[in-house]
Design a protein around this motif. Structure first.
Motif, PDB file in Angstrom:
ATOM      1  N   ARG A 120     -89.851  24.664 -22.922  1.00  0.00           N
ATOM      2  CA  ARG A 120     -90.824  24.755 -21.812  1.00  0.00           C
ATOM      3  C   ARG A 120     -91.647  23.981 -21.975  1.00  0.00           C
ATOM      4  O   ARG A 120     -91.850  23.104 -22.565  1.00  0.00           O
ATOM      5  CB  ARG A 120     -91.539  26.245 -21.934  1.00  0.00           C
ATOM      6  N   PRO A 121     -92.588  23.938 -20.772  1.00  0.00           N
ATOM      7  CA  PRO A 121     -93.512  22.573 -20.636  1.00  0.00           C
ATOM      8  C   PRO A 121     -94.444  22.602 -22.000  1.00  0.00           C
ATOM      9  O   PRO A 121     -95.112  23.538 -22.239  1.00  0.00           O
ATOM     10  CB  PRO A 121     -94.503  23.028 -19.567  1.00  0.00           C
ATOM     11  N   GLY A 122     -94.226  21.506 -22.796  1.00  0.00           N
ATOM     12  CA  GLY A 122     -95.190  21.139 -23.705  1.00  0.00           C
ATOM     13  C   GLY A 122     -94.432  21.785 -25.087  1.00  0.00           C
ATOM     14  O   GLY A 122     -94.980  21.562 -26.243  1.00  0.00           O
ATOM     15  N   ALA A 123     -93.359  22.357 -25.008  1.00  0.00           N
ATOM     16  CA  ALA A 123     -92.648  22.967 -26.388  1.00  0.00           C
ATOM     17  C   ALA A 123     -91.304  22.980 -26.130  1.00  0.00           C
ATOM     18  O   ALA A 123     -90.714  23.384 -25.298  1.00  0.00           O
ATOM     19  CB  ALA A 123     -93.311  24.205 -26.996  1.00  0.00           C
ATOM     20  N   VAL A 124     -90.524  22.902 -27.503  1.00  0.00           N
ATOM     21  CA  VAL A 124     -89.166  23.078 -27.477  1.00  0.00           C
ATOM     22  C   VAL A 124     -88.761  23.833 -28.701  1.00  0.00           C
ATOM     23  O   VAL A 124     -89.439  23.612 -29.739  1.00  0.00           O
ATOM     24  CB  VAL A 124     -88.225  21.832 -27.424  1.00  0.00           C
ATOM     25  N   ARG A 125     -87.941  24.589 -28.669  1.00  0.00           N
ATOM     26  CA  ARG A 125     -87.071  25.443 -29.947  1.00  0.00           C
ATOM     27  C   ARG A 125     -85.781  24.872 -30.228  1.00  0.00           C
ATOM     28  O   ARG A 125     -85.067  25.053 -29.170  1.00  0.00           O
ATOM     29  CB  ARG A 125     -87.442  27.003 -29.627  1.00  0.00           C
ATOM     30  N   VAL A 126     -85.617  24.223 -31.137  1.00  0.00           N
ATOM     31  CA  VAL A 126     -84.357  23.470 -31.429  1.00  0.00           C
ATOM     32  C   VAL A 126     -83.606  23.888 -32.802  1.00  0.00           C
ATOM     33  O   VAL A 126     -84.520  24.018 -33.639  1.00  0.00           O
ATOM     34  CB  VAL A 126     -84.672  21.967 -31.147  1.00  0.00           C
ATOM     35  N   GLN A 127     -82.270  23.421 -32.909  1.00  0.00           N
ATOM     36  CA  GLN A 127     -82.008  23.946 -34.218  1.00  0.00           C
ATOM     37  C   GLN A 127     -82.234  22.744 -35.028  1.00  0.00           C
ATOM     38  O   GLN A 127     -82.181  21.365 -34.506  1.00  0.00           O
ATOM     39  CB  GLN A 127     -80.416  24.206 -34.073  1.00  0.00           C
ATOM     40  N   ALA A 128     -82.180  22.794 -36.391  1.00  0.00           N
ATOM     41  CA  ALA A 128     -82.662  21.630 -37.311  1.00  0.00           C
ATOM     42  C   ALA A 128     -81.943  20.514 -37.238  1.00  0.00           C
ATOM     43  O   ALA A 128     -82.252  19.460 -37.280  1.00  0.00           O
ATOM     44  CB  ALA A 128     -82.898  22.200 -38.653  1.00  0.00           C
ATOM     45  N   GLY A 129     -80.513  20.680 -36.646  1.00  0.00           N
ATOM     46  CA  GLY A 129     -79.595  19.593 -36.841  1.00  0.00           C
ATOM     47  C   GLY A 129     -79.497  18.628 -35.663  1.00  0.00           C
ATOM     48  O   GLY A 129     -78.512  17.632 -35.518  1.00  0.00           O
ATOM     49  N   ALA A 130     -80.239  18.930 -34.549  1.00  0.00           N
ATOM     50  CA  ALA A 130     -80.082  18.360 -33.502  1.00  0.00           C
ATOM     51  C   ALA A 130     -80.441  16.842 -33.534  1.00  0.00           C
ATOM     52  O   ALA A 130     -81.757  16.593 -34.265  1.00  0.00           O
ATOM     53  CB  ALA A 130     -81.114  18.905 -32.457  1.00  0.00           C
ATOM     54  N   PRO A 141     -85.166  14.789 -18.240  1.00  0.00           N
ATOM     55  CA  PRO A 141     -85.005  15.331 -16.904  1.00  0.00           C
ATOM     56  C   PRO A 141     -86.335  16.435 -16.522  1.00  0.00           C
ATOM     57  O   PRO A 141     -86.918  16.571 -15.571  1.00  0.00           O
ATOM     58  CB  PRO A 141     -83.688  16.103 -16.477  1.00  0.00           C
ATOM     59  N   SER A 142     -86.720  17.049 -17.563  1.00  0.00           N
ATOM     60  CA  SER A 142     -87.922  17.957 -17.380  1.00  0.00           C
ATOM     61  C   SER A 142     -89.377  17.199 -17.381  1.00  0.00           C
ATOM     62  O   SER A 142     -90.238  18.061 -17.039  1.00  0.00           O
ATOM     63  CB  SER A 142     -87.853  19.315 -18.394  1.00  0.00           C
ATOM     64  N   GLY A 143     -89.103  15.878 -17.677  1.00  0.00           N
ATOM     65  CA  GLY A 143     -90.393  15.248 -17.877  1.00  0.00           C
ATOM     66  C   GLY A 143     -91.185  15.222 -19.005  1.00  0.00           C
ATOM     67  O   GLY A 143     -92.222  14.785 -19.421  1.00  0.00           O
ATOM     68  N   TRP A 144     -90.266  15.663 -20.370  1.00  0.00           N
ATOM     69  CA  TRP A 144     -90.963  15.772 -21.678  1.00  0.00           C
ATOM     70  C   TRP A 144     -90.093  15.029 -22.617  1.00  0.00           C
ATOM     71  O   TRP A 144     -88.934  14.745 -22.173  1.00  0.00           O
ATOM     72  CB  TRP A 144     -91.097  17.432 -21.995  1.00  0.00           C
ATOM     73  N   GLU A 145     -90.932  14.960 -23.754  1.00  0.00           N
ATOM     74  CA  GLU A 145     -90.064  14.323 -24.876  1.00  0.00           C
ATOM     75  C   GLU A 145     -90.763  14.420 -26.069  1.00  0.00           C
ATOM     76  O   GLU A 145     -91.711  15.144 -25.971  1.00  0.00           O
ATOM     77  CB  GLU A 145     -90.063  12.734 -24.608  1.00  0.00           C
ATOM     78  N   GLN A 146     -90.141  14.256 -27.456  1.00  0.00           N
ATOM     79  CA  GLN A 146     -90.604  14.535 -28.502  1.00  0.00           C
ATOM     80  C   GLN A 146     -91.945  13.565 -28.638  1.00  0.00           C
ATOM     81  O   GLN A 146     -91.890  12.451 -28.209  1.00  0.00           O
ATOM     82  CB  GLN A 146     -89.780  14.473 -29.602  1.00  0.00           C
ATOM     83  N   ARG A 147     -92.973  14.281 -29.365  1.00  0.00           N
ATOM     84  CA  ARG A 147     -94.399  13.295 -29.525  1.00  0.00           C
ATOM     85  C   ARG A 147     -93.933  12.328 -30.176  1.00  0.00           C
ATOM     86  O   ARG A 147     -94.608  11.118 -30.128  1.00  0.00           O
ATOM     87  CB  ARG A 147     -95.400  14.136 -30.292  1.00  0.00           C
ATOM     88  N   PRO A 224     -93.764  20.492 -30.578  1.00  0.00           N
ATOM     89  CA  PRO A 224     -94.662  20.270 -29.330  1.00  0.00           C
ATOM     90  C   PRO A 224     -94.053  19.172 -28.740  1.00  0.00           C
ATOM     91  O   PRO A 224     -93.494  18.115 -29.554  1.00  0.00           O
ATOM     92  CB  PRO A 224     -96.064  19.877 -29.943  1.00  0.00           C
ATOM     93  N   LEU A 225     -94.372  18.942 -27.366  1.00  0.00           N
ATOM     94  CA  LEU A 225     -93.788  17.811 -26.629  1.00  0.00           C
ATOM     95  C   LEU A 225     -94.887  17.258 -25.941  1.00  0.00           C
ATOM     96  O   LEU A 225     -96.021  17.522 -25.904  1.00  0.00           O
ATOM     97  CB  LEU A 225     -92.681  18.589 -25.535  1.00  0.00           C
ATOM     98  N   ALA A 226     -94.624  15.825 -25.612  1.00  0.00           N
ATOM     99  CA  ALA A 226     -95.368  15.180 -24.888  1.00  0.00           C
ATOM    100  C   ALA A 226     -94.798  14.704 -23.469  1.00  0.00           C
ATOM    101  O   ALA A 226     -93.533  14.638 -23.345  1.00  0.00           O
ATOM    102  CB  ALA A 226     -95.868  13.691 -25.631  1.00  0.00           C
ATOM    103  N   PRO A 227     -95.679  14.209 -22.724  1.00  0.00           N
ATOM    104  CA  PRO A 227     -94.950  13.729 -21.166  1.00  0.00           C
ATOM    105  C   PRO A 227     -94.062  12.385 -21.375  1.00  0.00           C
ATOM    106  O   PRO A 227     -94.493  11.663 -22.473  1.00  0.00           O
ATOM    107  CB  PRO A 227     -96.375  13.347 -20.403  1.00  0.00           C
ATOM    108  N   ALA A 228     -93.038  12.526 -21.077  1.00  0.00           N
ATOM    109  CA  ALA A 228     -91.935  11.347 -21.105  1.00  0.00           C
ATOM    110  C   ALA A 228     -92.415  10.250 -20.200  1.00  0.00           C
ATOM    111  O   ALA A 228     -91.996  10.184 -19.020  1.00  0.00           O
ATOM    112  CB  ALA A 228     -90.654  11.992 -20.849  1.00  0.00           C
ATOM    113  N   TRP A 229     -93.317   9.539 -20.386  1.00  0.00           N
ATOM    114  CA  TRP A 229     -93.820   8.386 -19.666  1.00  0.00           C
ATOM    115  C   TRP A 229     -92.610   7.259 -19.491  1.00  0.00           C
ATOM    116  O   TRP A 229     -91.863   7.252 -20.379  1.00  0.00           O
ATOM    117  CB  TRP A 229     -95.165   7.673 -20.640  1.00  0.00           C
ATOM    118  N   PRO A 230     -92.838   6.658 -18.348  1.00  0.00           N
ATOM    119  CA  PRO A 230     -91.879   5.431 -18.173  1.00  0.00           C
ATOM    120  C   PRO A 230     -92.467   4.494 -19.527  1.00  0.00           C
ATOM    121  O   PRO A 230     -93.602   3.647 -18.952  1.00  0.00           O
ATOM    122  CB  PRO A 230     -92.151   5.211 -16.872  1.00  0.00           C
TER     123      PRO A 230
END
Lengths: 460, 460
Positions: A120-130, A141-147, A224-230
């Motif tokens: 969701r905007p600002g956060a992701v829940r992911v399995q450990a091995g990703a 594509p959603s405009g986010w990336e890892q911090r 937590p996520l950060a905006p995926a800047w160019p």
């Protein structure tokens, strides 16, 4: 990335009832093929001649590859039943033997657990091995990336980074993984007769942060996520290294400039670089940086006439390209090591109020022996630098002399030439909260034994 | 917002050929209706008893309302032809008489220029008269918002903020408007026989930053954007004010926590608040904060048992609601002034390395006279505080005594009781670049005359 050197020493014969263990875990994929098991039991500890001598030849007896969390629970229960050590392994990009099983046993390859549970905007829940790069690709594509991510983004996993890392590309804005808010929650499987699945939220998640998998098997993380800047990869060439540090500091302190990486390096470090070598004029210091496109013009103003921008192009992580971050953080050392195995490195934290002076003193004390490589980052709200100098290695005694000189000059060292949690910190002891948590979740001390070396099992 | 007191003194008769001016500008909307012109000639200078005495009664002779940039060019040309001063006015939320025409003449109401020229990820190009809240509302569907805004967001304009402001809500992350990257570009119309339209990019745009419109008429701005987080308005009640400052500092320094506002205030300041009063326990200090939703859990961990979170709801800017930021920055003073006109305020910058100690010294020197109200912000990369204490006003002499005591204790003052650019800075002189730029674009000194008081026209 070059293949790591294979272990050549013979292993002692397995001391554990591996066949019984395999019978217990049923159809969970597993292999005991020696070449595979030995290769997967290694990481990048060979960066350190000291660790290479200590860890070369260490190997698990079996590699298991859980397909889901239920498999992890079965594996843990079986390990406990037979008192077999379990070490979690993912991308294998650690450099202190984080995932090297000191006492053999089971190596749990977590890379099969790679699903995104939700985002969701600002956060992701992911399995450990990703894998970190896969997750960023899925998020973009959603405009986010890892911090933040290590320079090994294209190999490393989210779980491995949290369990074995501390910061990296992005830390110039967000600080380290240990800073509140940089890990939102963790789910872990305990090493007990009946393994529990625990949800650790907020501050409680620190129990597994940089604990090398000694405090439970991380199966999922909420990050937590950060905006995926160019992002723009920028190379700045500067006549003098210390002038480059000043420029880097001005960029890092400019709160209006969105950045992900600011890395000053002294010549001849860039002479060892691959494709990026051509942007690095002979004899000059360089700053490798990642600047958000809307901030690039302001960054150019800050550099002004003090340096020459020799490269500024969008970060390109497509196959066949080498993004600038793969010349920074621990990749800087790797680039040199690819051509010359006589060097090693240190990991330091410079005092925020005297970055240039402290760094200059070290260069004056160890000219042509300790080559400065800095990584600007935030630490407790202040702009400072991690320092990962390249060190011409002679002897372990000399290395310790260099470390002592740094510490005597107010430069903290996180020694990368040790493999236990305690020896890697300044305080030479385990984190009290992690120790206490381990008593609850790993009473028999079966998780990555030897890494929290002070741990005394509460049951045997 | 309560209506400001109307000017009551009589104006001197117009000294300028207003009719000729009006004939020159043709169909550009204009009014000379005295009540309207006088009301539009005011701002919030009455916060300061000193400025109220100095500026009350100052008025333009005519208000003009350009519909586009071509109208601005016509107006400037006509002003120059007839040597009539021109002062730009937008939302009128300044507090130092930024938009008060000291020498009468033309008041240029820029609020009709409010179009968004374009926006893209991370940046927007907007006409100067766009209201800040309208721009944010337009941007939000794309996931972006302005990096910072004054507490008067719902009245103030983008151009007015850049021309007369310095920072505000958002500065805890991005620093001030003056920091590189926080204004990307400005377009200005010059005050010359044949007005030019200049594009000032990057560092060049500093020529109009906080220059009160003395260095050209800003018609458009290119501003950087920030991700539009789901913000949570948070109230934290703390027994002791200085403990609240410590908590605020911990939150401000936590690089992993995304925040927009951290405002500690001493009791009885919250006793003057409207709807938010009910979240502020009697006798306690409060922190008003805006935290991004994904960071809220980590923020709660930092507060811990040191304070009580009495309110945490999504920021609501819909009509009839009072978002938390309307109790912060200069609205804090306004909330008290609504009930009690005997107070005024100061604007200070605390030393980053001794925020609590410096603030404690001031409270000990001026108990029950100077009530602390801090705004955490970044300044040159470091976490520090703006301080906007409420001051019980007695005399101008006493006010100057209080100011001198702050300065003697290492606390910088940006005096809000003066109306010229020079007197508002510590250095008591005009910015050299702005002075030089003014010589090029306003050779006759017709733009907001008296505000850059040291300016000597290069032509007459």
């Amino acid at each position: 990335m070059t293949a790591s050197r294979l272990a050549v020493r013979d292993q002692a014969p397995p001391r554990y009832p591996i066949d019984d263990f395999l019978a217990d875990i049923g159809d969970v994929p597993a292999t005991t093929e020696a070449v595979v098991v030995r290769r997967r039991s290694r990481d990048f500890f060979w960066y350190s001649p000291v660790l290479n001598a200590a860890l070369n030849g260490k190997s698990a007896d079996v590699v298991v590859s859980p397909r889901d969390e239920a498999d992890v629970v079965r594996i843990c229960a079986a390990c406990l039943r037979h008192r077999i050590p379990l070490t979690v392994r993912a991308g294998g990009t650690g450099k202190y033997g984080q995932a090297v099983p000191l006492e053999g046993g089971v190596l749990l390859d977590v890379t099969g657990l790679s699903a995104i549970e939700w985002s969701r905007p600002g956060a992701v829940r992911v399995q450990a091995g990703a894998r970190i790069s896969d997750l960023d690709a899925a998020l973009r594509p959603s405009g986010w990336e890892q911090r933040m991510h290590p320079s090994t983004k294209r190999t490393a996993t989210v779980g491995g980074f949290v369990a074995g890392g501390s910061g990296g590309v992005g830390s110039v804005t967000y600080g380290g993984l240990r800073d509140p808010g940089n890990v939102l929650a963790a789910r872990v499987v305990t090493m007990e007769e009946e393994p529990r699945i625990l949800e650790l939220r907020g501050a409680a998640a620190q129990a597994v942060n940089h604990a090398y998998g000694t405090t439970g098997v991380i199966t999922a993380l909420e990050m937590p996520l950060a905006p995926a800047w160019p992002w723009i990869d920028v190379v700045i060439a500067v006549d003098d290294f210390f002038a480059a540090v000043e420029i880097g500091q001005d960029l890092a302190r400019a709160d209006g400039i969105v950045k992900k990486l600011i890395t000053p390096m002294m010549w001849p470090i860039p002479s060892y670089f691959g494709p990026a070598r051509r942007h690095c004029p002979d004899g000059k210091a360089v700053i490798f940086a990642m600047i958000a496109e809307p901030s690039l013009e302001a960054a150019r103003s800050i550099v002004g006439r003090r340096g020459e921008i020799t490269y500024a192009e969008a970060t390109d992580e497509s196959p066949g390209h080498v993004p600038l971050y793969e010349y920074t953080w621990n990749h800087t050392t790797l680039q040199w090591l690819k051509q010359d195995r006589t060097i090693t490195y240190l990991q330091c934290l410079l005092p925020a109020d005297s970055i240039v002076a402290a760094q200059r003193r070290m260069w004056e004390m160890f000219p042509d022996e300790v080559y400065p490589h800095l990584e600007f980052m935030r630490f407790n709200g202040a702009v400072t630098c991690a320092s990962l100098p390249i060190v011409r290695f002679t002897t372990e005694a000399r290395l310790n002399e260099i470390i002592a000189a740094h510490e005597a000059n107010g430069i903290s060292i996180a020694n990368p030439h040790v493999f236990t949690l305690e020896d890697g910190t300044r305080h030479m002891k385990a984190d009290a909260d992690q120790y206490g948590f381990k008593q609850q979740v790993d009473p028999y001390g079966l998780l990555n034994p030897g890494k929290m070396r002070s741990y005394v099992p509460v049951r045997t």
